[in-house]
Each structure stands twice: as C-alpha cells, then as structure tokens.
Design a protein around this motif. Structure first.
Motif, PDB file in Angstrom:
ATOM      1  N   SER A  42       0.876  -1.264   0.019  1.00 23.11           N
ATOM      2  CA  SER A  42       0.084  -0.110   0.119  1.00 23.11           C
ATOM      3  C   SER A  42       0.873   1.276  -0.042  1.00 23.11           C
ATOM      4  O   SER A  42       0.459   2.224   0.563  1.00 23.11           O
ATOM      5  CB  SER A  42      -0.934  -0.198   1.302  1.00 23.11           C
ATOM      6  N   GLN A  43       1.829   1.296  -0.886  1.00 30.15           N
ATOM      7  CA  GLN A  43       2.810   2.419  -1.079  1.00 30.15           C
ATOM      8  C   GLN A  43       2.718   3.000  -2.332  1.00 30.15           C
ATOM      9  O   GLN A  43       2.593   2.160  -3.058  1.00 30.15           O
ATOM     10  CB  GLN A  43       4.228   2.064  -0.223  1.00 30.15           C
ATOM     11  N   THR A  44       3.013   4.235  -2.485  1.00 26.75           N
ATOM     12  CA  THR A  44       3.076   4.623  -4.011  1.00 26.75           C
ATOM     13  C   THR A  44       4.659   4.535  -4.275  1.00 26.75           C
ATOM     14  O   THR A  44       5.424   5.069  -3.840  1.00 26.75           O
ATOM     15  CB  THR A  44       2.794   6.115  -3.795  1.00 26.75           C
ATOM     16  N   PRO A  45       4.713   4.064  -5.542  1.00 29.04           N
ATOM     17  CA  PRO A  45       6.075   4.023  -5.996  1.00 29.04           C
ATOM     18  C   PRO A  45       6.581   5.039  -6.656  1.00 29.04           C
ATOM     19  O   PRO A  45       5.922   6.097  -7.132  1.00 29.04           O
ATOM     20  CB  PRO A  45       6.087   2.731  -7.078  1.00 29.04           C
ATOM     21  N   PRO A  46       8.008   5.363  -6.684  1.00 28.32           N
ATOM     22  CA  PRO A  46       8.517   6.530  -6.815  1.00 28.32           C
ATOM     23  C   PRO A  46       8.242   6.879  -8.396  1.00 28.32           C
ATOM     24  O   PRO A  46       8.360   5.678  -9.278  1.00 28.32           O
ATOM     25  CB  PRO A  46      10.156   6.607  -6.926  1.00 28.32           C
ATOM     26  N   PRO A  47       8.067   8.078  -8.835  1.00 24.55           N
ATOM     27  CA  PRO A  47       7.779   8.304 -10.384  1.00 24.55           C
ATOM     28  C   PRO A  47       8.780   7.803 -11.574  1.00 24.55           C
ATOM     29  O   PRO A  47       8.475   7.429 -12.419  1.00 24.55           O
ATOM     30  CB  PRO A  47       7.583   9.929 -10.447  1.00 24.55           C
ATOM     31  N   VAL A  48       9.986   7.987 -10.809  1.00 21.86           N
ATOM     32  CA  VAL A  48      11.229   7.452 -11.655  1.00 21.86           C
ATOM     33  C   VAL A  48      10.951   6.015 -12.015  1.00 21.86           C
ATOM     34  O   VAL A  48      11.408   5.725 -13.210  1.00 21.86           O
ATOM     35  CB  VAL A  48      12.435   7.744 -11.082  1.00 21.86           C
ATOM     36  N   LEU A  49      10.676   5.197 -11.227  1.00 21.67           N
ATOM     37  CA  LEU A  49      10.213   3.662 -11.594  1.00 21.67           C
ATOM     38  C   LEU A  49       9.381   3.591 -12.418  1.00 21.67           C
ATOM     39  O   LEU A  49       9.351   2.699 -13.470  1.00 21.67           O
ATOM     40  CB  LEU A  49      10.221   2.902 -10.132  1.00 21.67           C
ATOM     41  N   VAL A  50       7.962   4.222 -12.343  1.00 18.09           N
ATOM     42  CA  VAL A  50       6.793   4.379 -13.209  1.00 18.09           C
ATOM     43  C   VAL A  50       7.344   4.741 -14.457  1.00 18.09           C
ATOM     44  O   VAL A  50       7.078   4.252 -15.652  1.00 18.09           O
ATOM     45  CB  VAL A  50       5.631   5.022 -12.655  1.00 18.09           C
ATOM     46  N   GLY A  51       7.977   5.838 -14.527  1.00 13.89           N
ATOM     47  CA  GLY A  51       8.393   6.319 -15.939  1.00 13.89           C
ATOM     48  C   GLY A  51       9.400   5.176 -16.528  1.00 13.89           C
ATOM     49  O   GLY A  51       9.309   4.984 -17.791  1.00 13.89           O
ATOM     50  N   THR A  52      10.182   4.724 -15.877  1.00 12.78           N
ATOM     51  CA  THR A  52      11.265   3.492 -16.261  1.00 12.78           C
ATOM     52  C   THR A  52      10.442   2.561 -16.911  1.00 12.78           C
ATOM     53  O   THR A  52      10.676   2.251 -18.074  1.00 12.78           O
ATOM     54  CB  THR A  52      12.004   3.238 -15.233  1.00 12.78           C
ATOM     55  N   LEU A  53       9.413   2.030 -16.200  1.00 16.16           N
ATOM     56  CA  LEU A  53       8.505   0.716 -16.674  1.00 16.16           C
ATOM     57  C   LEU A  53       7.835   1.423 -17.888  1.00 16.16           C
ATOM     58  O   LEU A  53       7.685   0.557 -18.901  1.00 16.16           O
ATOM     59  CB  LEU A  53       7.703   0.362 -15.557  1.00 16.16           C
ATOM     60  N   SER A  54       7.135   2.509 -17.842  1.00 15.46           N
ATOM     61  CA  SER A  54       6.293   2.780 -19.241  1.00 15.46           C
ATOM     62  C   SER A  54       7.115   3.048 -20.551  1.00 15.46           C
ATOM     63  O   SER A  54       6.868   2.468 -21.476  1.00 15.46           O
ATOM     64  CB  SER A  54       5.597   4.365 -18.830  1.00 15.46           C
ATOM     65  N   VAL A  55       8.323   3.827 -20.244  1.00 16.53           N
ATOM     66  CA  VAL A  55       9.179   3.896 -21.557  1.00 16.53           C
ATOM     67  C   VAL A  55       9.826   2.898 -21.866  1.00 16.53           C
ATOM     68  O   VAL A  55       9.674   2.315 -23.120  1.00 16.53           O
ATOM     69  CB  VAL A  55      10.352   5.002 -21.145  1.00 16.53           C
ATOM     70  N   ILE A  56      10.232   1.661 -21.094  1.00 17.07           N
ATOM     71  CA  ILE A  56      10.813   0.583 -21.686  1.00 17.07           C
ATOM     72  C   ILE A  56       9.843  -0.306 -22.196  1.00 17.07           C
ATOM     73  O   ILE A  56      10.240  -0.898 -23.117  1.00 17.07           O
ATOM     74  CB  ILE A  56      11.679   0.042 -20.288  1.00 17.07           C
ATOM     75  N   CYS A  57       8.552  -0.531 -21.711  1.00 18.08           N
ATOM     76  CA  CYS A  57       7.407  -1.231 -22.324  1.00 18.08           C
ATOM     77  C   CYS A  57       7.100  -0.777 -23.640  1.00 18.08           C
ATOM     78  O   CYS A  57       7.230  -1.683 -24.550  1.00 18.08           O
ATOM     79  CB  CYS A  57       6.263  -1.197 -21.312  1.00 18.08           C
ATOM     80  N   ILE A  58       7.220   0.518 -23.869  1.00 16.58           N
ATOM     81  CA  ILE A  58       6.852   1.038 -25.189  1.00 16.58           C
ATOM     82  C   ILE A  58       7.815   0.718 -26.065  1.00 16.58           C
ATOM     83  O   ILE A  58       7.711   0.178 -27.316  1.00 16.58           O
ATOM     84  CB  ILE A  58       6.618   2.574 -25.047  1.00 16.58           C
ATOM     85  N   ALA A  59       9.202   0.733 -25.436  1.00 17.13           N
ATOM     86  CA  ALA A  59      10.608   0.572 -26.440  1.00 17.13           C
ATOM     87  C   ALA A  59      10.416  -0.895 -26.638  1.00 17.13           C
ATOM     88  O   ALA A  59      10.790  -1.358 -27.794  1.00 17.13           O
ATOM     89  CB  ALA A  59      11.520   1.047 -25.692  1.00 17.13           C
TER      90      ALA A  59
END
Length: 183
Positions: A42-59
């Motif tokens: 129940s914790q909010t992940p850091p935006p840097v990890l969410v951004g990393t996951l998003s960009v790499i999935c698209i790539a």
C-alpha cells in the motif's frame, strides 16, 4: 533467420534488436518487482520507476514491431532511425534520472546482517519515513535501504545506460551510414 539480406547492416539490425529486447525485458522484470512490492504494501512507487517501466515497455513493443517489419522487408529505415533516435533520448533521460543518486552510492558499504533482505523487507523498513512524507517514497532514500535493493537498482541503471543506449545509438548509426534503404 529469414528476412532481407542487407549484409552487415542487416545483421547489425537483427543482433542489436535481439540484445535490446533481452536487456529491456530484464529491466521490466526488475522494475516491476519493485513496483509490485510497493503496491502490495500500500505504498506509492517513485515516479522514476513508473516512468522507467512505461518507457521501456513502449520500447519493447516498438522493437518487436520493427523487427517483424524488417523481416517482412517493409521497414522504412529512415523513419525507424528517427524514432530510434527519439527512444535513445528517452532512455538517456531514464538513465540520468535513475542514476543520479545511484552514482554516489556504494552498495558494498551498505552493510550486512539485517540489510540482506528482499524488496519486501526494504518496503517494510521505510514505514516511518512514509508517514512523514505523506505515503510517498523518496527515491534517493529508498535505493540505499538494503544491499540487494541497491544492487538491483544498479543493475537496472547499468542495463539502461550503457547497454540499451549504446544499442539504440549503434542501430541508428548503422542505418544512417547505409543510405541504401527504402522510405
């Protein structure tokens, strides 16, 4: 492997795409592990990890599509090279955002004993600081919590910065130099 024969440039494309996919799938797995542990606690992940996951999935999706188009000999190389250049910029931004606090951190000096836990142990150890930060995880505090967390984040950073960035650059440079390509 089937597909058009563009000589060394074609082989470079195939090899770099395969290496990119392998590296990025590893990045997705490690990043998703951290995010999963944080969300399950129940914790909010850091935006840097969410951004990393998003960009790499698209790539990864982009790499798969362009590899298939290449094998079918319908890949527009100049457009592909431009998009690869844009992905290179996005991956460099990720490498800088992830690596900024990591570059000053020595995982070997974090310690032993209680610091040898998993990502779950690490999320549990930040409970007090989360109450002070309103449920937000401070990324720079987070990476230095346990030795395994530090090592895994350095692995993500290591795969993102030199490995994937270099492969995007190499792939783009190979087709810029080989001007005999369809539009």
């Amino acid at each position: 492997m089937a597909g058009p024969d563009y000589g060394a440039l074609g082989a470079t494309f195939k090899v770099t795409r395969i290496l990119q996919a392998v590296s990025m799938i590893a990045i997705i797995g490690m990043t998703a592990n951290f995010i999963s542990m944080m969300v399950s606690s129940s914790q909010t992940p850091p935006p840097v990890l969410v951004g990393t996951l998003s960009v790499i999935c698209i790539a990864v999706i982009y790499c798969a599509i362009t590899f298939i188009l290449f094998l079918d000999n319908i890949l527009p190389f100049f457009i592909n090279t431009a998009i690869d250049g844009l992905l290179l910029i996005a991956v460099i931004v990720i490498a800088v955002a992830v690596g900024e606090p990591l570059s000053y951190l020595s995982c070997q000096s974090i310690g032993s004993g209680a610091d040898t836990g998993s990502a779950y142990d690490f999320t549990m150890s930040l409970g007090g600081s989360l109450n002070q930060n309103g449920g937000q995880i401070d990324y720079s505090t987070w990476i230095g919590t346990t030795k395994p967390t530090c090592m895994e984040m350095k692995s993500i950073w290591g795969l993102t910065s030199p490995c994937v960035s270099y492969l995007h650059f190499l792939r783009s440079a190979a087709f810029v130099s080989g001007a005999a390509s369809p539009l």
